[in-house]
Design an enzyme around this catalytic site. Structure first.
Site, PDB file in Angstrom:
ATOM      1  CG  ASP A 281      -2.069   0.930   1.121  1.00 38.58           C
ATOM      2  OD1 ASP A 281      -2.318   1.438   0.011  1.00 38.58           O
ATOM      3  OD2 ASP A 281      -2.738   1.164   2.142  1.00 38.58           O
TER       4      ASP A 281
ATOM      5  CG  ASN B  44      -7.203  -2.638  -6.407  1.00 42.01           C
ATOM      6  OD1 ASN B  44      -6.264  -3.415  -6.229  1.00 42.01           O
ATOM      7  ND2 ASN B  44      -7.539  -1.726  -5.496  1.00 42.01           N
TER       8      ASN B  44
HETATM    9  C1  FPP Z   1      -1.442   0.369  -3.452  1.00 44.64           C
HETATM   10  O1  FPP Z   1      -1.137   1.677  -3.728  1.00 44.64           O
HETATM   11  C2  FPP Z   1      -1.118  -0.656  -4.459  1.00 44.64           C
HETATM   12  C3  FPP Z   1      -1.984  -1.201  -5.360  1.00 44.64           C
HETATM   13  C4  FPP Z   1      -3.306  -0.701  -5.701  1.00 44.64           C
HETATM   14  C5  FPP Z   1      -1.639  -2.455  -6.042  1.00 44.64           C
HETATM   15  C6  FPP Z   1      -0.736  -2.290  -7.224  1.00 44.64           C
HETATM   16  C7  FPP Z   1       0.657  -2.545  -6.829  1.00 44.64           C
HETATM   17  C8  FPP Z   1       1.677  -2.192  -7.577  1.00 44.64           C
HETATM   18  C9  FPP Z   1       1.504  -1.521  -8.878  1.00 44.64           C
HETATM   19  C10 FPP Z   1       3.048  -2.475  -7.111  1.00 44.64           C
HETATM   20  C11 FPP Z   1       3.697  -3.425  -8.082  1.00 44.64           C
HETATM   21  C12 FPP Z   1       3.083  -4.736  -8.058  1.00 44.64           C
HETATM   22  C13 FPP Z   1       2.858  -5.539  -9.128  1.00 44.64           C
HETATM   23  C14 FPP Z   1       2.347  -6.912  -8.869  1.00 44.64           C
HETATM   24  C15 FPP Z   1       3.136  -5.151 -10.520  1.00 44.64           C
HETATM   25  P1  FPP Z   1      -2.318   2.734  -3.640  1.00 44.64           P
HETATM   26  O2  FPP Z   1      -2.609   3.229  -5.019  1.00 44.64           O
HETATM   27  O3  FPP Z   1      -3.492   2.137  -2.933  1.00 44.64           O
HETATM   28  O4  FPP Z   1      -1.651   3.869  -2.772  1.00 44.64           O
HETATM   29  P2  FPP Z   1      -2.426   4.959  -1.898  1.00 44.64           P
HETATM   30  O5  FPP Z   1      -3.171   4.216  -0.835  1.00 44.64           O
HETATM   31  O6  FPP Z   1      -1.321   5.808  -1.359  1.00 44.64           O
HETATM   32  O7  FPP Z   1      -3.345   5.694  -2.817  1.00 44.64           O
END
Ligand code: FPP
Length: 227
Positions: free
Chosen positions: A19, A67
């Site tokens: 996160d 998501n």
């Molecule tokens: C959280 O950040 C992460 C995600 C929604 C998942 C996606 C993860 C990645 C892109 C990292 C790389 C992983 C892979 C498997 C390619 P957020 O957007 O929720 O952050 P925030 O809470 O600060 O908005």
């Protein structure tokens, strides 16, 4: 636990809720997508670090069933990063890492994994299938309650072993340490069944800043004696 038990150094199952990519980018005046790009690079580094430690299974929350409500441009970017991660074949092979995936099965109603990501997953699994070291499982189009409900429907009996046998990947062992970055202390529908007895490591560190030092802190939770 005695030093004798520690000497066996069991292979651990570590799970990560990655996160804080968006907030990491915002703090730097960058678009959220830059945070995800940095997050994918952090993950590649964590895979290398975990493979060199006593981690037998690393399971990461790459994209949840929730998501899909994000803006299409952000989703497109994240999907591209999954293809990038699944394309790191030389690196994965050099570290003896076997790729695995959990999520809504592609052919089941409601499943949403786009065919380009399906292809990348299938290819990465095939290209790393002979590796004997750490298993890297990416949860994509994954939600834990749906996984458990499906397993319960399919199970031959209403028993813990029978339900466990019907999870998306019945070979995944119980989670030893569940990590969540960026100051959120929630589990967010990730590996609920598998984490029943897990230690939980919450850290304020954003996922793009997470590395070997933080991984070692999380692993220290299981190295310490239990009552
Ligand atoms: C959280 O950040 C992460 C995600 C929604 C998942 C996606 C993860 C990645 C892109 C990292 C790389 C992983 C892979 C498997 C390619 P957020 O957007 O929720 O952050 P925030 O809470 O600060 O908005």
């Amino acid at each position: 636990m005695t030093s004798h038990a520690a000497a066996h150094s069991p292979r651990l199952h570590v799970a990560c809720i990655m996160d804080g990519n968006g907030r990491w980018a915002k703090r730097r005046g960058l678009p959220r997508t830059a945070g995800h790009t940095a997050g994918e690079e952090a993950l590649a580094a964590v895979v290398r670090a975990a493979a060199q430690r006593n981690v037998g299974w690393l399971t990461v929350f790459g994209f949840s069933t929730e998501n899909w409500v994000r803006p299409p441009s952000e989703i497109r970017h994240i999907l591209g990063l999954h293809r990038k991660l699944f394309g790191r074949i030389d690196e994965l092979n050099a570290n003896n890492v076997r790729v695995n995936w959990i999520g809504r099965p592609f052919d089941e109603p409601g499943a949403r994994t786009p065919s380009s990501v399906q292809k990348a997953i299938v290819q990465a699994i095939d290209d790393t299938k002979h590796n004997t070291g750490m298993v890297l499982t990416v949860a994509f189009d994954y939600g834990s309650r749906a996984e458990i409900a499906r397993a319960a429907r399919r199970a031959s009996a209403a028993s813990i072993p029978a339900i466990t046998a019907e999870l998306y990947d019945s070979a995944l062992p119980p989670v030893d340490v569940l990590i969540r970055t960026s100051g959120e202390s929630r589990i967010s529908n990730f590996l609920l069944w598998q984490s029943a007895r897990a230690r939980v490591y919450f850290t304020d560190c954003s996922w793009p800043d997470f590395g070997a030092t933080q991984l070692d802190e999380a692993l220290a939770l299981v190295a310490s004696p239990t009552a």
